[in-house]
Design an enzyme around this catalytic site. Structure first.
Site, mmCIF file in Angstrom:
data_model
loop_
_atom_site.group_PDB
_atom_site.id
_atom_site.type_symbol
_atom_site.label_atom_id
_atom_site.label_comp_id
_atom_site.label_asym_id
_atom_site.label_seq_id
_atom_site.Cartn_x
_atom_site.Cartn_y
_atom_site.Cartn_z
ATOM 1 N N VAL A 134 42.085 44.209 31.271
ATOM 2 C CA VAL A 134 41.676 45.070 32.394
ATOM 3 C C VAL A 134 42.138 44.447 33.708
ATOM 4 O O VAL A 134 41.819 43.296 34.005
ATOM 5 C CB VAL A 134 40.138 45.246 32.435
ATOM 6 C CG1 VAL A 134 39.723 46.137 33.606
ATOM 7 C CG2 VAL A 134 39.621 45.820 31.130
ATOM 8 N N LYS A 207 40.263 51.025 29.963
ATOM 9 C CA LYS A 207 39.786 49.896 30.776
ATOM 10 C C LYS A 207 38.340 50.134 31.214
ATOM 11 O O LYS A 207 37.527 49.208 31.235
ATOM 12 C CB LYS A 207 40.702 49.703 31.981
ATOM 13 C CG LYS A 207 42.101 49.221 31.553
ATOM 14 C CD LYS A 207 43.129 49.389 32.644
ATOM 15 C CE LYS A 207 44.493 48.872 32.212
ATOM 16 N NZ LYS A 207 45.570 49.257 33.122
HETATM 17 N N1 HSE Z 1 50.293 50.977 32.675
HETATM 18 C C1 HSE Z 1 49.376 50.065 33.286
HETATM 19 C C2 HSE Z 1 49.317 50.369 34.798
HETATM 20 C C3 HSE Z 1 49.793 48.638 33.053
HETATM 21 O O1 HSE Z 1 50.080 51.191 35.298
HETATM 22 O O2 HSE Z 1 48.480 49.784 35.466
HETATM 23 C C4 HSE Z 1 48.648 47.708 32.899
HETATM 24 O O3 HSE Z 1 47.766 48.062 31.886
#
Ligand code: HSE
Length: 434
Positions: A134, A207
């Site tokens: 997270v 998250k």
């Molecule tokens: N795809 C995620 C973002 C990367 O754009 O924050 C981190 O988990």
């Protein structure tokens, strides 16, 4: 652990894996001073051994066979940075069966199968840490579990997806359209070619399930997170929000009132005076409110090679310290509160509504009548000509009202002949309070 050396099996040598090697190699002296032991990357699982890499790795440590790591009696800790559910889950469970501690950056796995993995770890006396899952480089999980252990958290609001925050920031700063900015973000490598997981809020929801579990001590599952992405947010929504003093952000919101919990991910108007309103670009931030501490906020990079790797290696340091003390597998606290989720009637917030209406006498009166019938009062109203003056655009910000009532209002608005379209409905945070 032999000869004062902790041996690590690293699964995955992509962006984060490469960062882990760089930090373990480059910060070796500091890591040794803090733990009293040296940390060695003993085996690395890759897809292709022949691939040219910018890293210097010892001869013979790269393998394509995961069993060389999880079945290897020399290895004490597995660091999993492959991502995705399978085969990561299988490898982790096998490693735990063999008594190995786990450090993972895998939010998908922890959000969906965290309980199973943590229960197996407890059974085997092993550590499982997942700080990097997270908000990348922000040590938010440790802050929740340790820093706030003496308090009771009432609210967490997070910008926990960098891709969508980049898109919302660009749309806000340049008045640009969603599709245009998404294309740009894809060209720059910020957004994936299939951006669904980010833009529809699924990544942020995972998250938030993790934050909800740790912050509220309940067994939060992904299905408990009400999730809406940014793909329908228009440049007009953002312009009107700005006019009224707000930015639109994809917010993860976890709130606890009188023991009842709500967790969601949704595009939200954030008042410009709230610290989350100025979190821009790919940065992440998590705002935490505790009963005793009041307001706090954690800000930093949510992704990237070295930032994410610092979180992974810090978890590794905790595992090594626990090994020295002989206390592995004893630090995780299982959820101890009953999960009681709020109904729509109990979810209370301010809301933003944008309506396209006929520019006729009495329309505003019809709107306010419906609002009053549902116990919704207004904080701000804005009216603008629309469609060359033949119609009007009415923008409303309500005072606190229940989600149930707001949805009922929207339904009645949609049925009203003089209301051409209910363009948008968003939650509002910050600004004037209850
Ligand atoms: N795809 C995620 C973002 C990367 O754009 O924050 C981190 O988990």
């Amino acid at each position: 652990m032999k000869n004062s050396k902790v041996k690590v099996g690293l699964m995955g040598l992509g962006t984060v894996g490469t960062g882990v090697v760089r930090i373990v190699q480059g910060h070796q002296e500091d890591l040794q001073k803090q733990t009293g032991l040296s940390i060695e990357i003993a085996k690395v699982l890759v897809q292709n051994v022949e691939k040219t890499r910018s890293l210097k790795l010892a001869e013979g440590i790269v393998t394509t066979d995961a069993a060389d790591l999880f079945d290897n009696p020399e290895i004490d800790v597995i660091v999993e940075v492959i991502g995705g559910i399978q085969p990561a889950k299988e490898y982790i469970l096998k490693a735990l069966d063999n008594g190995k501690h786990i450090v993972t950056a895998n939010k998908d796995l922890m959000a969906l199968h965290g309980a199973e993995i943590l229960s197996k770890a407890q059974e085997r006396g092993c550590d499982v840490f997942y700080e990097a899952s997270v908000a990348g480089g922000i040590p938010i999980l440790r802050a929740l579990v340790e820093g706030f252990s003496s308090d009771r958290i009432t609210k967490m609001m997070g910008i926990v997806n960098g891709t969508t925050n980049y898109i919302m920031t660009k749309m806000s700063q340049e008045g640009a359209d969603y599709t245009e900015v998404l294309k740009e973000a894809q060209a720059l490598g910020y957004a994936e070619s299939d951006p669904t997981a980010d833009v529809e809020g699924h990544d942020a929801a995972r998250k938030m399930a993790i934050l909800g579990t740790l912050g509220f001590h309940v067994d939060m599952s992904l299905e408990d997170v009400d999730c809406k992405g940014i793909s329908k947010v228009s440049a007009e929504d953002i312009a009107y929000a700005k006019k009224l003093g707000y930015e639109i952000k994809l917010l993860g919101i976890a709130q606890r009132d009188d023991g009842l919990i709500e967790v969601s991910v949704q595009p939200t108007l954030v008042h410009h005076t709230h610290p989350l309103a100025s979190v821009n670009g790919v940065f992440n931030a998590v705002y935490v409110h505790g009963e005793a501490v009041g307001e706090t906020m954690f800000y930093g990079p949510g992704a990237g090679e070295l930032p994410t790797a610092t979180a992974v290696v810090s978890d590794l340091v905790t595992v090594v310290k626990n090994m020295k003390l002989g206390v592995n597998g004893r630090s995780s606290v299982a959820p101890y509160r009953e999960k009681r989720l709020k109904s729509d009637e109990q979810i209370v917030s301010k809301y933003f509504l944008r309506l396209i209406v006929d520019d006729k006498r009495g329309v505003l009166a019809q709107i306010t009548r419906i609002l009053a019938e549902h116990d919704v009062s207004l904080e701000q109203v804005l009216q603008q000509p629309y469609n060359g003056g033949t119609q009007s655009e009415i923008i409303l910000i309500t005072h606190h009202a229940s989600r149930k009532n707001l949805f009922a209002v929207r339904e009645q608005f949609a049925e009203l002949e003089s209301i051409f379209e209910v363009k948008s409905l968003y939650r509002v945070e910050g600004g004037e309070e209850k």
